[in-house]
Design a protein around this motif. Structure first.
Motif, PDB file in Angstrom:
ATOM      1  N   GLY A  85       2.759  -8.508   8.492  1.00 53.92           N
ATOM      2  CA  GLY A  85       1.892  -8.820   7.367  1.00 53.92           C
ATOM      3  C   GLY A  85       0.558  -9.417   7.760  1.00 53.92           C
ATOM      4  O   GLY A  85      -0.240  -9.752   6.881  1.00 53.92           O
ATOM      5  N   TYR A  86       0.290  -9.518   9.062  1.00 56.32           N
ATOM      6  CA  TYR A  86      -0.966 -10.132   9.507  1.00 56.32           C
ATOM      7  C   TYR A  86      -2.017  -9.115   9.922  1.00 56.32           C
ATOM      8  O   TYR A  86      -3.125  -9.487  10.282  1.00 56.32           O
ATOM      9  CB  TYR A  86      -0.682 -11.127  10.640  1.00 56.32           C
ATOM     10  N   THR A  87      -1.677  -7.833   9.844  1.00 55.19           N
ATOM     11  CA  THR A  87      -2.652  -6.764  10.056  1.00 55.19           C
ATOM     12  C   THR A  87      -2.473  -5.746   8.935  1.00 55.19           C
ATOM     13  O   THR A  87      -1.413  -5.131   8.817  1.00 55.19           O
ATOM     14  CB  THR A  87      -2.459  -6.066  11.417  1.00 55.19           C
ATOM     15  N   ARG A 112       5.350   7.743   6.961  1.00 55.43           N
ATOM     16  CA  ARG A 112       6.385   7.079   7.763  1.00 55.43           C
ATOM     17  C   ARG A 112       5.905   5.797   8.437  1.00 55.43           C
ATOM     18  O   ARG A 112       6.680   4.852   8.616  1.00 55.43           O
ATOM     19  CB  ARG A 112       6.893   8.055   8.823  1.00 55.43           C
ATOM     20  N   ASP A 113       4.619   5.733   8.799  1.00 53.30           N
ATOM     21  CA  ASP A 113       4.130   4.622   9.617  1.00 53.30           C
ATOM     22  C   ASP A 113       3.579   3.445   8.818  1.00 53.30           C
ATOM     23  O   ASP A 113       3.068   2.486   9.410  1.00 53.30           O
ATOM     24  CB  ASP A 113       3.039   5.111  10.578  1.00 53.30           C
ATOM     25  N   PHE A 114       3.684   3.491   7.475  1.00 57.50           N
ATOM     26  CA  PHE A 114       3.079   2.433   6.672  1.00 57.50           C
ATOM     27  C   PHE A 114       4.015   1.949   5.559  1.00 57.50           C
ATOM     28  O   PHE A 114       4.850   2.707   5.058  1.00 57.50           O
ATOM     29  CB  PHE A 114       1.769   2.920   6.029  1.00 57.50           C
ATOM     30  N   ALA A 115       3.812   0.685   5.198  1.00 57.38           N
ATOM     31  CA  ALA A 115       4.461   0.109   4.024  1.00 57.38           C
ATOM     32  C   ALA A 115       3.368  -0.080   2.968  1.00 57.38           C
ATOM     33  O   ALA A 115       2.478  -0.918   3.144  1.00 57.38           O
ATOM     34  CB  ALA A 115       5.097  -1.238   4.363  1.00 57.38           C
ATOM     35  N   PRO A 116       3.366   0.711   1.898  1.00 56.36           N
ATOM     36  CA  PRO A 116       2.349   0.539   0.857  1.00 56.36           C
ATOM     37  C   PRO A 116       2.431  -0.850   0.228  1.00 56.36           C
ATOM     38  O   PRO A 116       3.518  -1.327  -0.089  1.00 56.36           O
ATOM     39  CB  PRO A 116       2.699   1.628  -0.166  1.00 56.36           C
ATOM     40  N   VAL A 117       1.297  -1.498   0.083  1.00 50.56           N
ATOM     41  CA  VAL A 117       1.233  -2.816  -0.571  1.00 50.56           C
ATOM     42  C   VAL A 117       0.808  -2.656  -2.020  1.00 50.56           C
ATOM     43  O   VAL A 117       1.434  -3.196  -2.929  1.00 50.56           O
ATOM     44  CB  VAL A 117       0.266  -3.751   0.179  1.00 50.56           C
ATOM     45  N   GLY A 118      -0.260  -1.899  -2.247  1.00 46.74           N
ATOM     46  CA  GLY A 118      -0.701  -1.666  -3.622  1.00 46.74           C
ATOM     47  C   GLY A 118      -2.048  -0.991  -3.679  1.00 46.74           C
ATOM     48  O   GLY A 118      -2.864  -1.105  -2.761  1.00 46.74           O
ATOM     49  N   LEU A 119      -2.273  -0.265  -4.744  1.00 55.14           N
ATOM     50  CA  LEU A 119      -3.590   0.307  -5.018  1.00 55.14           C
ATOM     51  C   LEU A 119      -4.545  -0.842  -5.314  1.00 55.14           C
ATOM     52  O   LEU A 119      -4.139  -1.859  -5.891  1.00 55.14           O
ATOM     53  CB  LEU A 119      -3.493   1.250  -6.217  1.00 55.14           C
ATOM     54  N   ILE A 250      -8.743   3.574  -3.171  1.00 55.53           N
ATOM     55  CA  ILE A 250      -8.716   2.669  -2.023  1.00 55.53           C
ATOM     56  C   ILE A 250      -7.539   1.732  -2.229  1.00 55.53           C
ATOM     57  O   ILE A 250      -7.381   1.161  -3.318  1.00 55.53           O
ATOM     58  CB  ILE A 250     -10.019   1.866  -1.900  1.00 55.53           C
ATOM     59  N   GLY A 251      -6.693   1.577  -1.216  1.00 55.34           N
ATOM     60  CA  GLY A 251      -5.504   0.747  -1.373  1.00 55.34           C
ATOM     61  C   GLY A 251      -5.159   0.003  -0.099  1.00 55.34           C
ATOM     62  O   GLY A 251      -5.735   0.242   0.970  1.00 55.34           O
ATOM     63  N   LEU A 252      -4.203  -0.898  -0.214  1.00 52.82           N
ATOM     64  CA  LEU A 252      -3.820  -1.771   0.891  1.00 52.82           C
ATOM     65  C   LEU A 252      -2.473  -1.341   1.459  1.00 52.82           C
ATOM     66  O   LEU A 252      -1.515  -1.101   0.715  1.00 52.82           O
ATOM     67  CB  LEU A 252      -3.742  -3.209   0.375  1.00 52.82           C
ATOM     68  N   PHE A 253      -2.424  -1.237   2.800  1.00 57.03           N
ATOM     69  CA  PHE A 253      -1.203  -0.855   3.506  1.00 57.03           C
ATOM     70  C   PHE A 253      -0.895  -1.861   4.609  1.00 57.03           C
ATOM     71  O   PHE A 253      -1.811  -2.414   5.223  1.00 57.03           O
ATOM     72  CB  PHE A 253      -1.348   0.522   4.158  1.00 57.03           C
ATOM     73  N   ALA A 254       0.402  -2.061   4.876  1.00 56.67           N
ATOM     74  CA  ALA A 254       0.874  -2.818   6.030  1.00 56.67           C
ATOM     75  C   ALA A 254       1.607  -1.850   6.949  1.00 56.67           C
ATOM     76  O   ALA A 254       1.962  -0.742   6.532  1.00 56.67           O
ATOM     77  CB  ALA A 254       1.806  -3.940   5.584  1.00 56.67           C
ATOM     78  N   PRO A 255       1.845  -2.229   8.195  1.00 54.95           N
ATOM     79  CA  PRO A 255       2.634  -1.354   9.064  1.00 54.95           C
ATOM     80  C   PRO A 255       4.059  -1.197   8.545  1.00 54.95           C
ATOM     81  O   PRO A 255       4.612  -2.111   7.917  1.00 54.95           O
ATOM     82  CB  PRO A 255       2.629  -2.091  10.408  1.00 54.95           C
ATOM     83  N   ALA A 256       4.654  -0.047   8.787  1.00 51.17           N
ATOM     84  CA  ALA A 256       6.055   0.170   8.416  1.00 51.17           C
ATOM     85  C   ALA A 256       6.916  -0.898   9.080  1.00 51.17           C
ATOM     86  O   ALA A 256       6.671  -1.297  10.217  1.00 51.17           O
ATOM     87  CB  ALA A 256       6.500   1.556   8.856  1.00 51.17           C
ATOM     88  N   THR A 258       7.282  -3.946   7.833  1.00 50.82           N
ATOM     89  CA  THR A 258       6.888  -5.270   7.345  1.00 50.82           C
ATOM     90  C   THR A 258       7.956  -5.770   6.375  1.00 50.82           C
ATOM     91  O   THR A 258       8.400  -5.007   5.502  1.00 50.82           O
ATOM     92  CB  THR A 258       5.517  -5.203   6.647  1.00 50.82           C
ATOM     93  N   PRO A 259       8.404  -7.033   6.483  1.00 53.59           N
ATOM     94  CA  PRO A 259       9.463  -7.526   5.606  1.00 53.59           C
ATOM     95  C   PRO A 259       9.139  -7.305   4.129  1.00 53.59           C
ATOM     96  O   PRO A 259       8.017  -7.585   3.686  1.00 53.59           O
ATOM     97  CB  PRO A 259       9.516  -9.023   5.937  1.00 53.59           C
ATOM     98  N   PRO A 260      10.074  -6.757   3.363  1.00 50.38           N
ATOM     99  CA  PRO A 260       9.831  -6.499   1.933  1.00 50.38           C
ATOM    100  C   PRO A 260       9.349  -7.734   1.183  1.00 50.38           C
ATOM    101  O   PRO A 260       8.530  -7.619   0.268  1.00 50.38           O
ATOM    102  CB  PRO A 260      11.193  -6.025   1.428  1.00 50.38           C
ATOM    103  N   ALA A 261       9.855  -8.918   1.549  1.00 50.38           N
ATOM    104  CA  ALA A 261       9.437 -10.136   0.854  1.00 50.38           C
ATOM    105  C   ALA A 261       7.952 -10.414   1.075  1.00 50.38           C
ATOM    106  O   ALA A 261       7.252 -10.903   0.177  1.00 50.38           O
ATOM    107  CB  ALA A 261      10.271 -11.325   1.334  1.00 50.38           C
ATOM    108  N   VAL A 262       7.447 -10.106   2.275  1.00 48.99           N
ATOM    109  CA  VAL A 262       6.021 -10.282   2.556  1.00 48.99           C
ATOM    110  C   VAL A 262       5.202  -9.275   1.763  1.00 48.99           C
ATOM    111  O   VAL A 262       4.163  -9.602   1.181  1.00 48.99           O
ATOM    112  CB  VAL A 262       5.750 -10.150   4.070  1.00 48.99           C
ATOM    113  N   VAL A 263       5.663  -8.017   1.716  1.00 47.56           N
ATOM    114  CA  VAL A 263       4.970  -6.979   0.939  1.00 47.56           C
ATOM    115  C   VAL A 263       4.912  -7.376  -0.538  1.00 47.56           C
ATOM    116  O   VAL A 263       3.874  -7.235  -1.193  1.00 47.56           O
ATOM    117  CB  VAL A 263       5.671  -5.617   1.102  1.00 47.56           C
ATOM    118  N   GLN A 264       6.023  -7.891  -1.065  1.00 48.08           N
ATOM    119  CA  GLN A 264       6.065  -8.280  -2.472  1.00 48.08           C
ATOM    120  C   GLN A 264       5.135  -9.452  -2.753  1.00 48.08           C
ATOM    121  O   GLN A 264       4.497  -9.513  -3.807  1.00 48.08           O
ATOM    122  CB  GLN A 264       7.499  -8.620  -2.883  1.00 48.08           C
ATOM    123  N   LYS A 265       5.033 -10.404  -1.818  1.00 44.20           N
ATOM    124  CA  LYS A 265       4.114 -11.528  -2.007  1.00 44.20           C
ATOM    125  C   LYS A 265       2.672 -11.039  -2.015  1.00 44.20           C
ATOM    126  O   LYS A 265       1.865 -11.435  -2.865  1.00 44.20           O
ATOM    127  CB  LYS A 265       4.299 -12.579  -0.920  1.00 44.20           C
TER     128      LYS A 265
END
Length: 320
Positions: A85-87, A112-119, A250-256, A258-265
């Motif tokens: 969650g830091y990059t 496959r390589d990303f965890a979508p955070v949000g639009l 334009i949207g925000l992504f984290a690396p695949a 990334t802990p779901p709790a961090v993505v949700q925060k």
């Protein structure tokens, strides 16, 4: 066997507790937002606007520009980063849609390589004309171009951009013969439009605002699926060619991974920013509209749109 299941349950509970604790502590250090384009562009400005509004929510954010290869350099960098969650990546329609069809191969997998955070926002795509261009409406421009095949040229921020693909769709649907002049970014294309070296340009609204105010350029049409509130009288491409529309986001992504709790925060804090009317007002001069989506909905949108982008790229003939 009973002891085995008890031990497994205890292990699971400890893991869950650790994940919750990690999310509670997040962010414990600066978070990097990687922008795939140069400083000063629309995506860069949006990232910095977002960073300013997240900082009061406990974040220290560093925006880093990694331009090149249509966004592939930045996307590849984030895909390989630690999934903590830091990059984060300020992804776009290109990095997670068009590029998968435009390039023979990518150094990352956009799904496959990303965890979508949000639009974060939709970007308005407009067809602009020099003040001396004979037509002042989209319908009249289409008639004029059809009556003069091969005479007119349109500039764009580059080959394979969402802007060029929007214009190529209009050309195909309306039967237009207009020549594409790709530039290395919106700024040089806008400079040539203002100077009259090209009569037409398709791009974002932000670079055109000072020239619209001075009357040096005019807006003929909006390529998005919906009208832009700041230009209520400007028609859509679909008004003259049914079904022609693009979505530039334009949207925000984290690396695949990334802990779901961090993505949700991250998503929850993003929602607080996107639903603030002050943020919408700040984005309006950029030609952007903030839109909130859950990580799941955003990821579904990315996957759903990919076949349409592949068809658009194939139809345009663009390749990198």
């Amino acid at each position: 066997m009973k002891k085995f299941w008890m031990a497994l349950a205890a292990s699971w509970a400890c893991g869950m507790a650790g994940a919750v604790a990690a999310a509670d502590a997040y962010p414990a250090r600066p978070v990097q937002i990687v922008v795939p384009f140069s400083p000063g562009g629309a995506v860069d400005v949006l990232a910095r606007q977002l960073a300013q509004r997240l900082e009061p929510r406990g974040y220290t954010l560093v925006v880093e520009n990694k331009p090149g290869a249509g966004g592939n350099i930045a996307a590849s960098m984030v895909a390989r980063a630690a999934p903590d969650g830091y990059t984060l990546l300020m992804g776009t329609t290109n990095t997670h849609g068009i590029n998968s069809a435009l390039y023979a191969s990518l150094p990352y997998d956009p799904v496959r390589d990303f965890a979508p955070v949000g639009l974060v926002a939709d970007n308005v795509v407009v067809l602009l004309a020099n003040a001396e261009f004979p037509a002042s409406t989209l319908a009249d421009a289409v008639k004029l171009i059809k009556a003069n095949p091969g005479k007119y040229t349109y500039g764009s921020p580059g080959l394979g951009t969402v802007h060029q693909l929007a214009m190529e769709q209009l050309k195909h649907a309306a039967g237009l013969d207009v020549v594409h002049a790709p530039y290395k970014g919106a700024a040089p294309a806008m400079a040539d439009l203002v100077a009259g070296h090209v009569p037409l340009m398709i791009g974002g609204i932000a670079p055109a605002i000072p020239f619209l105010a001075s009357g040096k350029v005019k807006v003929l049409g909006v390529a998005n699926t919906e009208k832009y509130a700041a230009l209520p009288d400007v028609p859509l491409f679909s008004d003259v060619a049914a079904g022609v529309a693009v979505r530039s986001w334009i949207g925000l992504f984290a690396p695949a991974g990334t802990p779901p709790a961090v993505v949700q925060k991250l998503n929850a804090d993003l929602k607080a920013v996107l639903t603030d009317s002050a943020f919408a007002q700040a984005l309006q001069p950029l030609g952007m509209v903030p839109i909130y989506m859950t990580p799941e909905a955003f990821g579904d949108m990315v996957k759903r749109d990919m076949p349409a982008w592949r068809s658009a790229v194939e139809m345009s003939g663009a390749k990198q």
